[in-house]
Design an enzyme around this catalytic site. Structure first.
Site, PDB file in Angstrom:
ATOM      1  N   GLU A 274     -17.658   9.447   5.665  1.00 16.41           N
ATOM      2  CA  GLU A 274     -17.222   8.287   5.504  1.00 16.41           C
ATOM      3  C   GLU A 274     -15.909   7.896   4.411  1.00 16.41           C
ATOM      4  O   GLU A 274     -16.755   8.276   3.096  1.00 16.41           O
ATOM      5  CB  GLU A 274     -18.409   7.053   5.935  1.00 16.41           C
ATOM      6  CG  GLU A 274     -18.840   6.998   4.501  1.00 16.41           C
ATOM      7  CD  GLU A 274     -19.791   5.632   4.687  1.00 16.41           C
ATOM      8  OE1 GLU A 274     -20.016   5.250   5.450  1.00 16.41           O
ATOM      9  OE2 GLU A 274     -20.933   5.693   4.036  1.00 16.41           O
TER      10      GLU A 274
ATOM     11  N   ASP B 296       0.754  -1.066  -0.400  1.00 17.75           N
ATOM     12  CA  ASP B 296      -0.185  -0.206   0.101  1.00 17.75           C
ATOM     13  C   ASP B 296       0.785   0.921   0.043  1.00 17.75           C
ATOM     14  O   ASP B 296       2.279   1.385   0.306  1.00 17.75           O
ATOM     15  CB  ASP B 296      -1.238   0.305   1.013  1.00 17.75           C
ATOM     16  CG  ASP B 296      -2.455   1.047   0.617  1.00 17.75           C
ATOM     17  OD1 ASP B 296      -2.374   1.785   0.095  1.00 17.75           O
ATOM     18  OD2 ASP B 296      -3.152   0.668   1.634  1.00 17.75           O
TER      19      ASP B 296
END
Length: 864
Positions: free
Chosen positions: A616, A267
């Protein structure tokens, strides 16, 4: 003609092969990939090898290796590369419970990906988001509804996630025996699901049983069954080891146990975290060495670029370690056909016209329809009748473009909001009254994007957009166009190009006229992380032409209806993911009062609200009440919406509540008081049309919840606790608001003739479960038949119940169908605390029904 053509083609390939063989083996498409890769890597210098182990891999002209950027995204459509078909967000796709549909969606995504890639290559555009290696799907388990990125997942269940994940991977990678269509990258391996603000420092702790029975099954299925050729390791630590530096995860489980032969990518910034945030080692070279030795082949970041050579110099690594990683990477590129003549790679023939075509838009509509979940329908208020004269559409997300998209999305050429979908559906037959009523989290009605129709250039809709290489906007623009702004973040609201699509862009200017819909005092708001200055009628209204963090600035200005006010906004980039959000609000207006008046003047109210991907999401830098860093601190409908909804209900008008979100909402009051509730998710570009189809009965809802809807956050263990006890329907013993697998239909289904093929099993016997489903209602509809098992006598902790099969079937009124599902003894295995994966003789219960709580049950016994 055809035999002659193929004879010529065969001759050409043979001739090319002979020439290539004399030159370099790696250019010969007739040789095995392994031999070609070995030949190529043997010709590279150490510096050249290292240059290929970062996401933005450099060109090596002497070896005919073009520049390649490994970073691309396609969570629910090709993302961040201009126009593409946008499907429902991943959580919505999971709500379809339809693996065949999921495969079709992924196949379309990979078709558009190839079409765009082929076009980019022709233009020699090899920038970020232009390649064929996609960092999707996200198959982390959505263990806690507070996690902001749960919207990217397929829900809380390992089995459902596995089935959806495998279908998605297969659809992305294609069926050609020699070439990948694209490469899928399941992420984030392996124990990763928030808290989002702590992901760079967090250490996830679980026991082995939860690891193997909850967190790993979907990854194992996507690798072993789906054939995914890449996997992304996560930011966090697991049991003290960085996920991108874990021998247990990357070597022992992934390669040794599962036989994975592809490459591992980190990542973005995860290798930096190993030394800077996790403090596992002290230096960048040590972090680079640890990750490569553990099995990470490719870094999204910069540590490998400057750390690997130093690591070899200090004997922390050998060049052979580098060779292993680079060979895996080039194996992927060869399998994508990047070093072969274009004419022999069938996927290279996909034309750009396949992108965003009508056929794909229709599939997006179908996916949106199937994703919608009907949660309540008291007295069959839905579908709405044709005798309605007026509808009031109210709510902060009723006309929202961003709420259609969720995160990690592309740019649709056409889109339909809920408001527009309803208007399109009823035409002139029903009057539609609209009022936003409130913002998502605040009183008043802050428009999250100045409506595109408000802008004009020479009396034509749109705004003039210019892109510059310099931050002062003094050079000639490198690109300009008139376009609509259709994205909350203006940096990506001009379709193409964008900062992420064209690395040379440093600044943008928007100019034209602004035509206010009403006369009044407007509050203009800019939320930005870069320099900005806004002019109205040639006067500066807002300005901060400095380098700064993300913050909000606002100012009031008087605007008159019917008058064209000159508008100019300039911005320079200050971060890799630039933010420029422009909002406005008409002041001194009682928006609640206007909404209530329109409700009173209607026959039915459709309230569209909930939350949004601006609240979110991934590591967000803004906090509101109920939200922190992209995660949620409670599950409630925002208070301002709850207040407005109660006032609307007091009018006595029937209300349909339509919820937009990527996660569960605790709408307890609404469940008791509002007659109809629909879960829309973030439904993609055709979401408004799909919603209208459901509201008016042109589509019978068939979506089922892929997550539990809890009554309160108080029913949950601490967010930071990765132990599964008390989490998800598999371990939750309380009463949910809506259970996992739940969803209503406009028709009714009866379950009968529930049978087991036997009640006593031995060894590797298989159990056949049959049940007859009858449509006893008035509408044709789809039912999702769900199979669960329960181990009554387990000697160790085991899920209360767990999904082991499902079938989605269509039945006309009065029609019946026998549904069969098979249970293998493999499904009965469990992990004990000593990590023994084995069978345990005893009593089991099979549950079959329409959701995890509404089931028919039968016992059977198994013995070794």
């Amino acid at each position: 003609m055809r035999p002659l053509f193929f004879l010529i083609l065969t001759f050409a390939i043979t001739a090319l092969s002979q020439v290539s063989e004399k030159a370099h083996k790696y250019l010969n498409p007739q040789l095995p990939v392994e031999e070609r890769v070995n030949d190529l890597v043997s010709r590279m210098t150490l510096e050249e090898k290292i240059s290929q182990m970062v996401n933005d891999a450099k060109a090596i002209p002497r070896l005919q290796i073009p520049k390649y950027n490994w970073w691309n995204e396609c969570l629910h459509g090709v993302a961040r590369a201009g126009v593409a078909t946008v499907f429902p967000q991943a959580i919505g796709l999971a709500a379809t419970w339809n693996t065949e549909l999921m495969f079709e969606v992924a196949d379309v995504i990979s078709t558009e990906a190839r079409a765009k890639y082929n076009d980019f290559v022709r233009k020699n555009d090899r920038a970020i988001y232009k390649g064929l290696t996609f960092w999707s799907p996200n198959i982390n388990i959505f263990r806690d509804p507070r996690w902001g990125r749960g919207q990217e997942t397929y829900g809380e269940d390992p089995y459902l996630t596995s089935r959806m994940g495998v279908a998605f991977v297969k659809g992305l990678q294609g069926d050609d025996p020699k070439y990948f269509k694209t490469i899928a990258t399941p992420k984030h391996y392996a124990v990763h699901s928030g808290p989002e603000p702590d992901r760079h420092t967090f250490d996830a702790i679980t026991n082995n049983r939860d690891l193997y029975m909850t967190y790993l099954p979907a990854f194992e299925a996507c690798i072993k069954e789906g054939g995914a050729f890449s996997i992304m390791c996560a930011y966090n630590r697991y049991l003290g080891d960085a996920c991108c530096g874990s021998t247990k995860l990357l070597r022992d489980i992934l390669r040794k146990d599962w036989g994975f032969e592809g490459y591992v990518v980190s990542d973005c910034g995860a290798i930096y975290d190993i030394f800077a945030n996790h403090k596992i080692v002290k230096t960048a070279p040590e972090a680079a060495a640890l990750s490569v030795k553990s099995g990470t082949d490719l870094e999204c970041g910069k540590v490998f670029e400057y750390g690997l050579k130093e690591a070899i110099k200090n004997k922390l690594l050998t060049e052979e370690d580098i060779n292993t990683a680079v060979k895996r990477l080039f194996t992927a590129r060869f399998k994508l056909g990047m070093f072969d003549p274009p004419e022999i790679v069938k996927y290279n023939q996909i034309p750009i016209e396949k992108n965003d075509c009508e056929e794909h838009r229709k599939l997006s509509l179908r996916a949106a329809q199937e994703s919608i979940v009907l949660l309540k329908n008291e007295k069959n208020i839905l579908p709405l009748g044709k005798d309605i004269k007026k509808i009031a559409v109210i709510g902060p997300t009723a006309d929202s473009y961003p709420v259609l998209l969720g995160n990690y999305h592309g740019t649709p050429s056409k889109y339909v909001t809920p408001l527009q979908g309803i208007k399109n559906k009823v035409g002139n037959s029903i009057k539609v009254l609209y009022e936003q009523g409130c913002d998502i989290v605040e009183e008043g009605a802050v428009i999250n994007n100045i409506p595109p129709k408000v802008f004009s250039v020479d009396n034509q809709p749109g705004i003039f957009i210019e892109y510059f290489k310099d931050k002062e906007l003094k050079s000639e623009p490198i690109f300009s166009r008139i376009n609509l702004i259709n994205h909350t973040n203006w940096c990506y609201g001009s379709k193409i190009p964008s900062f992420e699509g064209m690395s040379e862009i440093q600044a943008i200017r928007w100019s034209g006229n602004i035509n206010p819909p009403e006369t009044g005092e407007y509050n203009l708001i800019i939320k930005s992380d870069g320099g900005f200055r806004l002019y109205i009628d040639d006067k500066i209204v807002l300005e901060d032409w400095t380098t700064h963090e993300l913050y909000t600035k606002s100012n009031h200005v008087h605007l008159e209806e019917g008058k064209q006010h000159a508008f100019k906004l300039e911005y320079f980039q200050n971060s890799p993911r630039p933010q420029l959000i422009v909002q406005w609000e008409l002041l001194e207006v009682n928006h609640f009062k206007k909404a209530i008046e329109k409700a009173k003047n209607s026959d039915v109210v459709i309230f569209v609200g909930g939350i949004s991907p601006q609240l979110e999401g991934e590591e967000m830098r803004v906090d509101y009440e109920g939200f922190k860093g992209g995660d949620r601190t409670n599950l409630d409908l925002p208070r301002v919406q709850d207040k407005l909804l109660k006032l609307l209900n007091a009018t006595g008008k029937p209300i349909v509540l339509v919820l937009t979100s990527g996660s569960a909402l605790s709408v307890n009051w609404a469940k008791e008081n509002i007659p109809a509730i629909i879960q829309l998710w973030y439904p993609g570009q055709e979401g408004g049309t799909a919603l209208a189809d459901v509201l008016f009965g042109d589509y019978n809802p068939s979506g089922r919840l892929p997550v539990t809807f809890y009554k309160s956050v108080d029913q949950l263990p601490p967010f930071e606790d990765y132990n599964m006890t008390g989490r998800t329907y598999r371990y939750f013993i309380g009463e949910p608001l809506f259970p996992f697998g739940y969803g209503l239909s406009y028709t009714e289904f009866d379950y009968s003739n529930f049978k087991l093929s036997k009640t006593h099993l031995k060894g590797k016997d298989k159990l056949l479960i049959t049940v007859t489903i009858t449509n006893t209602g008035r509408y044709a509809g789809e039912e999702v038949v769900q199979l669960y098992i329960q181990d009554s006598l387990a000697s160790t902790s085991r899920p209360i119940t767990e999904l082991k099969g499902f079938r989605k079937i269509m039945l006309n009124p009065g029609e019946k169908q026998e549904v069969s599902m098979e249970l293998a003894t493999e499904d009965l295995k469990l992990y004990d605390n000593s990590l023994q994966y084995d069978w345990e003789a005893g009593e089991f219960i099979v549950h079959v029904g329409s959701n995890s709580r509404d089931v028919k049950s039968a016992k059977f016994y198994w013995a070794k």
